[in-house]
Design a protein around this motif. Structure first.
Motif, PDB file in Angstrom:
ATOM      1  N   GLY A  54       0.795  -1.226   0.000  1.00 20.40           N
ATOM      2  CA  GLY A  54       0.000   0.000   0.000  1.00 20.40           C
ATOM      3  C   GLY A  54       0.823   1.268   0.000  1.00 20.40           C
ATOM      4  O   GLY A  54       0.274   2.369  -0.090  1.00 20.40           O
ATOM      5  N   TRP A  55       2.146   1.131   0.122  1.00 14.27           N
ATOM      6  CA  TRP A  55       3.020   2.294   0.083  1.00 14.27           C
ATOM      7  C   TRP A  55       3.833   2.286  -1.203  1.00 14.27           C
ATOM      8  O   TRP A  55       3.969   1.255  -1.864  1.00 14.27           O
ATOM      9  N   SER A  56       4.408   3.409  -1.525  1.00 17.70           N
ATOM     10  CA  SER A  56       5.272   3.526  -2.694  1.00 17.70           C
ATOM     11  C   SER A  56       6.711   3.703  -2.239  1.00 17.70           C
ATOM     12  O   SER A  56       6.981   4.405  -1.268  1.00 17.70           O
ATOM     13  N   GLY A  57       7.646   3.048  -2.928  1.00 19.53           N
ATOM     14  CA  GLY A  57       9.056   3.182  -2.581  1.00 19.53           C
ATOM     15  C   GLY A  57       9.504   2.103  -1.613  1.00 19.53           C
ATOM     16  O   GLY A  57       8.705   1.334  -1.071  1.00 19.53           O
ATOM     17  N   ASN A  58      10.821   2.051  -1.402  1.00 16.16           N
ATOM     18  CA  ASN A  58      11.407   1.017  -0.555  1.00 16.16           C
ATOM     19  C   ASN A  58      12.592   1.588   0.227  1.00 16.16           C
ATOM     20  O   ASN A  58      12.780   2.801   0.279  1.00 16.16           O
ATOM     21  N   LEU A  59      13.355   0.683   0.791  1.00 14.28           N
ATOM     22  CA  LEU A  59      14.499   1.040   1.622  1.00 14.28           C
ATOM     23  C   LEU A  59      15.448   1.996   0.907  1.00 14.28           C
ATOM     24  O   LEU A  59      15.704   1.870  -0.290  1.00 14.28           O
ATOM     25  N   LEU A 197      13.768   3.471   6.571  1.00 11.13           N
ATOM     26  CA  LEU A 197      12.740   2.450   6.379  1.00 11.13           C
ATOM     27  C   LEU A 197      11.538   3.123   5.725  1.00 11.13           C
ATOM     28  O   LEU A 197      10.530   3.423   6.359  1.00 11.13           O
ATOM     29  N   TYR A 198      11.688   3.348   4.443  1.00  4.38           N
ATOM     30  CA  TYR A 198      10.750   4.167   3.687  1.00  4.38           C
ATOM     31  C   TYR A 198       9.769   3.284   2.915  1.00  4.38           C
ATOM     32  O   TYR A 198      10.099   2.171   2.493  1.00  4.38           O
ATOM     33  N   GLY A 199       8.563   3.798   2.723  1.00  8.34           N
ATOM     34  CA  GLY A 199       7.595   3.124   1.866  1.00  8.34           C
ATOM     35  C   GLY A 199       7.223   1.741   2.367  1.00  8.34           C
ATOM     36  O   GLY A 199       6.792   1.552   3.499  1.00  8.34           O
ATOM     37  N   MET A 200       7.438   0.747   1.508  1.00  9.75           N
ATOM     38  CA  MET A 200       7.017  -0.613   1.842  1.00  9.75           C
ATOM     39  C   MET A 200       7.938  -1.303   2.840  1.00  9.75           C
ATOM     40  O   MET A 200       7.543  -2.290   3.467  1.00  9.75           O
ATOM     41  N   THR A 201       9.164  -0.819   3.003  1.00 12.37           N
ATOM     42  CA  THR A 201      10.092  -1.434   3.960  1.00 12.37           C
ATOM     43  C   THR A 201       9.744  -0.974   5.368  1.00 12.37           C
ATOM     44  O   THR A 201       9.889   0.199   5.703  1.00 12.37           O
ATOM     45  N   SER A 202       9.282  -1.898   6.209  1.00 10.95           N
ATOM     46  CA  SER A 202       8.806  -1.504   7.537  1.00 10.95           C
ATOM     47  C   SER A 202       9.642  -2.061   8.682  1.00 10.95           C
ATOM     48  O   SER A 202       9.501  -1.607   9.821  1.00 10.95           O
ATOM     49  N   GLN A 203      10.499  -3.035   8.407  1.00 14.56           N
ATOM     50  CA  GLN A 203      11.335  -3.577   9.483  1.00 14.56           C
ATOM     51  C   GLN A 203      12.624  -4.155   8.909  1.00 14.56           C
ATOM     52  O   GLN A 203      12.622  -4.796   7.852  1.00 14.56           O
TER      53      GLN A 203
END
Length: 283
Positions: A54-59, A197-203
């Motif tokens: 549901g988010w855009s972008g990654n680590l 920890l941006y976008g889809m990267t949450s942990q």
């Protein structure tokens, strides 16, 4: 071993002795840094352990010369930290052939020329396995073998980076070394790992994977297994014996150290002249 710095974004929660970082809400204010500076050739590696759809972008990750304890932690790695200069950071994208999204970093370089004065970024049309294999990580630690066909931003993906003796920045992503991605990294200050920890990267979690050199391991084994007198009596090469004896030194006055060194040199000479002395072999 590496840990994460207590100074971090407001949406970050640290657990497991500051080796796991979790973004608790939103998609921003999730910067983390290494607790200490990186040493030359030392690999800082993390594993993505959770992602949120549901988010855009990654680590986003890279290096900075800013001590996180001496700055106001910005909202984003890109562009906020880049605008402070003295940083080299990349967006990671889900492409094994070219996992770096350099567009944002390039735009920031155009806006802030001080970055070019501090860290020279190298851009290339294709990024692939580097011919300079300069890290010393055990191959089994480079890839999480519980996952197959991983892309750089997938859960289970392992991403590491290090500074080579030539002051160049290299990345290792799921066992593939990329780079050099940056060069001319200054030597006049500490260099910290920086992640967003941006976008889809949450942990993410730290993978402590640095392998000590054979010499370091041998020195440590010698100190545990043999006392100082035993080392002194062995028929070992002079330089090796000196280095081994140095591992036993404790803080003392300069005069005491000089006297001890003189005595040890005499003992070394005597032992080397004795053909019947036994040798200690380390495996």
């Amino acid at each position: 071993m590496f840990h994460l710095n207590q100074e971090h974004g407001i949406n970050i929660q640290l657990t497991d002795n500051c080796t796991v970082a979790t973004r608790t809400e939103s998609f921003s204010n999730a910067l983390v840094f290494s607790q200490r500076p990186l040493q030359e050739g030392e690999v800082f590696m993390i594993e993505i352990t959770d992602s949120k759809d549901g988010w855009s972008g990654n680590l986003r990750c890279g290096i900075t010369l800013h001590n996180p304890e001496e700055i106001t932690i910005p909202q984003y790695l890109l562009p906020d930290l880049s605008r402070l200069g003295k940083s080299c950071v990349f967006s990671i994208r889900p492409s094994t052939s070219d996992p770096f999204n350099n567009l944002e970093a390039t735009n920031q370089n155009n806006q802030n020329s001080s970055i070019n004065n501090e860290v020279h970024l190298k851009y290339f049309d294709s990024v692939g396995r580097s011919e300079k294999a300069t890290h010393s990580i055990h191959p089994k630690l480079l890839v999480n073998h519980n996952f197959k066909d991983l892309k750089p931003c997938d859960t289970g993906s392992r991403i590491g980076f290090f500074i080579s003796p030539g002051r160049e920045l290299f990345f290792i992503i799921n066992g593939i070394q990329y780079g050099p991605c940056a060069g001319q990294i200054p030597i006049n200050g500490p260099v910290y790992a920086a992640l967003d920890l941006y976008g889809m990267t949450s942990q993410i979690k730290i993978v402590n994977c640095n392998v000590p050199s054979l010499l370091t391991s041998g020195m440590q084994a010698a100190r545990v297994s043999f006392d100082r007198k035993c080392i002194t009596e062995q028929n070992l090469p002079r330089d090796l014996k000196r280095d081994l004896l140095n591992t036993y030194k404790t803080p003392a006055t300069q005069s005491t150290q000089t006297e001890t060194a003189s005595e040890e040199n005499e003992q070394i000479t005597e032992v080397q002249q004795d053909p019947h002395s036994t040798s200690v072999i380390f495996f």
